[in-house]
Each structure stands twice: as C-alpha cells, then as structure tokens.
Design a protein around this motif. Structure first.
Motif, PDB file in Angstrom:
ATOM      1  N   GLY A   1       0.815  -1.214   0.000  1.00 53.01           N
ATOM      2  CA  GLY A   1       0.000   0.000   0.000  1.00 53.01           C
ATOM      3  C   GLY A   1       0.845   1.259   0.000  1.00 53.01           C
ATOM      4  N   ALA A   2       1.909   1.269   0.795  1.00 55.93           N
ATOM      5  CA  ALA A   2       2.792   2.438   0.833  1.00 55.93           C
ATOM      6  C   ALA A   2       3.466   2.659  -0.516  1.00 55.93           C
ATOM      7  CB  ALA A   2       3.846   2.256   1.925  1.00 55.93           C
ATOM      8  N   LEU A   3       3.889   1.561  -1.148  1.00 54.84           N
ATOM      9  CA  LEU A   3       4.538   1.685  -2.466  1.00 54.84           C
ATOM     10  C   LEU A   3       3.551   2.127  -3.548  1.00 54.84           C
ATOM     11  CD1 LEU A   3       6.892  -1.417  -2.316  1.00 54.84           C
ATOM     12  CD2 LEU A   3       7.507   1.003  -2.043  1.00 54.84           C
ATOM     13  N   VAL A   4       2.331   1.617  -3.492  1.00 53.94           N
ATOM     14  CA  VAL A   4       1.299   2.056  -4.446  1.00 53.94           C
ATOM     15  C   VAL A   4       1.015   3.536  -4.249  1.00 53.94           C
ATOM     16  CG1 VAL A   4      -1.159   1.851  -5.038  1.00 53.94           C
ATOM     17  CG2 VAL A   4       0.243  -0.205  -4.804  1.00 53.94           C
ATOM     18  N   GLN A   5       0.897   3.962  -3.005  1.00 53.16           N
ATOM     19  CA  GLN A   5       0.670   5.379  -2.725  1.00 53.16           C
ATOM     20  C   GLN A   5       1.789   6.235  -3.319  1.00 53.16           C
ATOM     21  OE1 GLN A   5      -1.629   7.275  -1.225  1.00 53.16           O
ATOM     22  NE2 GLN A   5      -3.004   5.583  -0.782  1.00 53.16           N
ATOM     23  N   HIS A   6       3.006   5.784  -3.150  1.00 53.67           N
ATOM     24  CA  HIS A   6       4.160   6.570  -3.581  1.00 53.67           C
ATOM     25  C   HIS A   6       4.320   6.582  -5.106  1.00 53.67           C
ATOM     26  CE1 HIS A   6       8.026   8.526  -3.093  1.00 53.67           C
ATOM     27  NE2 HIS A   6       8.548   7.660  -3.944  1.00 53.67           N
ATOM     28  N   PHE A   7       4.282   5.397  -5.705  1.00 56.17           N
ATOM     29  CA  PHE A   7       4.611   5.313  -7.133  1.00 56.17           C
ATOM     30  C   PHE A   7       3.405   5.481  -8.058  1.00 56.17           C
ATOM     31  CE2 PHE A   7       8.207   3.002  -5.209  1.00 56.17           C
ATOM     32  CZ  PHE A   7       9.231   3.773  -5.720  1.00 56.17           C
ATOM     33  N   TYR A   8       2.220   5.018  -7.655  1.00 60.21           N
ATOM     34  CA  TYR A   8       1.057   5.124  -8.525  1.00 60.21           C
ATOM     35  C   TYR A   8       0.287   6.421  -8.277  1.00 60.21           C
ATOM     36  CZ  TYR A   8      -3.287   4.069 -10.923  1.00 60.21           C
ATOM     37  OH  TYR A   8      -4.380   4.133 -11.746  1.00 60.21           O
ATOM     38  N   PHE A   9      -0.047   6.678  -7.020  1.00 59.64           N
ATOM     39  CA  PHE A   9      -0.833   7.865  -6.698  1.00 59.64           C
ATOM     40  C   PHE A   9       0.026   9.110  -6.486  1.00 59.64           C
ATOM     41  CE2 PHE A   9      -3.871   4.531  -5.423  1.00 59.64           C
ATOM     42  CZ  PHE A   9      -4.967   4.944  -6.170  1.00 59.64           C
ATOM     43  N   LYS A  10       1.347   8.927  -6.398  1.00 62.30           N
ATOM     44  CA  LYS A  10       2.280  10.053  -6.223  1.00 62.30           C
ATOM     45  C   LYS A  10       1.937  10.893  -4.988  1.00 62.30           C
ATOM     46  CE  LYS A  10       4.174   9.297 -10.340  1.00 62.30           C
ATOM     47  NZ  LYS A  10       4.962   8.135 -10.425  1.00 62.30           N
ATOM     48  N   SER A  11       1.491  10.225  -3.913  1.00 56.49           N
ATOM     49  CA  SER A  11       1.143  10.936  -2.680  1.00 56.49           C
ATOM     50  C   SER A  11       2.377  11.007  -1.786  1.00 56.49           C
ATOM     51  CB  SER A  11       0.003  10.224  -1.964  1.00 56.49           C
ATOM     52  OG  SER A  11       0.484   9.038  -1.338  1.00 56.49           O
ATOM     53  N   ASN A  12       2.224  11.700  -0.676  1.00 57.74           N
ATOM     54  CA  ASN A  12       3.325  11.839   0.285  1.00 57.74           C
ATOM     55  C   ASN A  12       3.241  10.817   1.412  1.00 57.74           C
ATOM     56  OD1 ASN A  12       1.167  12.806   1.758  1.00 57.74           O
ATOM     57  ND2 ASN A  12       2.320  14.481   2.667  1.00 57.74           N
ATOM     58  N   VAL A  13       2.411   9.805   1.274  1.00 57.18           N
ATOM     59  CA  VAL A  13       2.181   8.830   2.349  1.00 57.18           C
ATOM     60  C   VAL A  13       3.485   8.158   2.775  1.00 57.18           C
ATOM     61  CG1 VAL A  13       1.065   6.609   2.871  1.00 57.18           C
ATOM     62  CG2 VAL A  13      -0.247   8.451   1.846  1.00 57.18           C
ATOM     63  N   LEU A  14       4.319   7.751   1.853  1.00 60.71           N
ATOM     64  CA  LEU A  14       5.574   7.108   2.201  1.00 60.71           C
ATOM     65  C   LEU A  14       6.577   8.114   2.778  1.00 60.71           C
ATOM     66  CD1 LEU A  14       7.162   4.446   2.167  1.00 60.71           C
ATOM     67  CD2 LEU A  14       7.905   5.006  -0.136  1.00 60.71           C
ATOM     68  N   ARG A  15       6.639   9.275   2.218  1.00 60.76           N
ATOM     69  CA  ARG A  15       7.585  10.308   2.692  1.00 60.76           C
ATOM     70  C   ARG A  15       7.287  10.727   4.132  1.00 60.76           C
ATOM     71  NH1 ARG A  15      10.790  13.588  -0.512  1.00 60.76           N
ATOM     72  NH2 ARG A  15      10.440  15.226   1.010  1.00 60.76           N
ATOM     73  N   ARG A  16       6.036  10.807   4.498  1.00 56.03           N
ATOM     74  CA  ARG A  16       5.727  11.311   5.826  1.00 56.03           C
ATOM     75  C   ARG A  16       6.105  10.342   6.940  1.00 56.03           C
ATOM     76  NH1 ARG A  16      -0.837  11.576   5.405  1.00 56.03           N
ATOM     77  NH2 ARG A  16      -1.194   9.340   5.463  1.00 56.03           N
ATOM     78  N   MET A  17       6.402   9.069   6.604  1.00 56.30           N
ATOM     79  CA  MET A  17       6.897   8.127   7.605  1.00 56.30           C
ATOM     80  C   MET A  17       8.400   7.876   7.428  1.00 56.30           C
ATOM     81  SD  MET A  17       6.281   6.570  10.341  1.00 56.30           S
ATOM     82  CE  MET A  17       4.576   6.301  10.732  1.00 56.30           C
ATOM     83  N   THR A  18       9.011   8.511   6.421  1.00 54.68           N
ATOM     84  CA  THR A  18      10.450   8.344   6.224  1.00 54.68           C
ATOM     85  C   THR A  18      11.157   9.669   6.505  1.00 54.68           C
ATOM     86  OG1 THR A  18      10.168   8.697   3.827  1.00 54.68           O
ATOM     87  CG2 THR A  18      10.280   6.410   4.598  1.00 54.68           C
ATOM     88  N   ILE A  19      11.280  10.502   5.506  1.00 55.18           N
ATOM     89  CA  ILE A  19      12.059  11.750   5.666  1.00 55.18           C
ATOM     90  C   ILE A  19      11.214  12.954   6.050  1.00 55.18           C
ATOM     91  CG2 ILE A  19      13.905  10.980   4.146  1.00 55.18           C
ATOM     92  CD1 ILE A  19      12.653  12.661   1.930  1.00 55.18           C
ATOM     93  N   GLY A  20       9.909  12.756   6.105  1.00 55.27           N
ATOM     94  CA  GLY A  20       9.044  13.847   6.539  1.00 55.27           C
ATOM     95  C   GLY A  20       8.559  14.758   5.475  1.00 55.27           C
TER      96      GLY A  20
END
Length: 164
Positions: A145-164
């Motif tokens: 889900g995090a990868l789909v959010q990041h690569f498909y939907f281009k959202s900040n969901v993954l960034r907000r739990m990594t680098i902010g």
C-alpha cells in the motif's frame, strides 16, 4: 490549524525500530523453535539454546513495550490526514490494515510470552501459526500500500513516515 504533513520524529523512530524488530523475529525464529523442540521432546536445552530463545523473546517484549509507547503517542499526537484525491475504499483498506497491524503487534508478543514463559501450548500454536501468517500478510499489504501510494498515486504517504 493546519494539518500535519508528516509524522513526528519520535513516531517515525518508533515505526522503524519496531519494523526492524518485527522483521528480525519473523525472519529468525530458529533459536526459539530449537528451544521449543527440545522442551517438547523432554530434552534439556543448552545455555546457547536458552540464550538464542531469549534473544527472540526479548525482541518480542521490546516490540510490545514500543507498541504501548507508540499507541500512547498516537493517541496524544496529531497524525497526517489521508490524501484527499483517492477513492474512499483505499482509506478504508488503510484503516483496516493499520488496525490489524496494531492488533497483531500486540497479539504476537502476548501469545509468545504465554507460550515461552507460561508453557501454554495453544498460545505457542497460535503464535507460530495463524498470527504469524496473518502478520506476514498484513505487513506485505502495508508495504504494498505504501509503495502504491508513492509510485502510482504520487502521494506523500511514504515520505511522511520516512524523511518527513
């Protein structure tokens, strides 16, 4: 008040520390399995067997304690809002996945403690069988889900739990 764009630094540290410990215990249960096999067959574990099993147990206890801190922090801290531009069913799947993750993160060490320290065989079966399998499935779904959010939907969901 503006919505947060990322999780706090303590929330991120707890997330990744717990992830490391969870993967460690999921990937390397051999010491505990060897100890349990010896006990089940009436044999005496060596100090090395006990130490290896204890590493698994202590990692599980650490996960449980960190989960308590993390849940407490989540209850008193703001969390980023879900992305607005996505279908509602994705928000539902994310909510269910996170609920299951928290439930399993508590159930796994509790059943492990019941099995290792109190000798409850049913807890050992549930811990190493259904709960472990379900935890693997939910962890994979969470990562997917995090990868789909990041690569498909281009959202900040993954960034907000990594680098902010």
């Amino acid at each position: 008040m503006l919505a947060r764009s990322a999780y706090s630094v303590p929330q991120r540290i707890l997330h990744w520390l717990m992830a490391i410990l969870i993967f460690f215990n999921l990937l390397f249960p051999d010491g505990m399995n060897a100890w349990r096999r010896l006990i089940r067959h009436g044999q005496t574990p060596t100090p090395a067997d006990i130490a290896s099993a204890n590493i698994h147990a202590y990692a599980g206890i650490a996960i449980l304690l960190l989960a308590v801190v993390r849940l407490g922090l989540r209850l008193v801290s703001d969390v980023p809002t879900p992305p607005d531009d996505q279908p509602a069913f994705l928000h539902y799947i994310a909510s269910v996945t996170h609920f299951l993750l928290y439930a399993l993160i508590f159930a796994m060490p509790l059943t492990g403690i019941a099995a290792y320290y109190f000798g409850i065989d049913t807890a050992a079966f549930v811990h190493g069988g259904p709960i472990k399998s379900l935890l693997w499935a939910v962890v994979v779904l969470h990562i997917f889900g995090a990868l789909v959010q990041h690569f498909y939907f281009k959202s900040n969901v993954l960034r907000r739990m990594t680098i902010g």
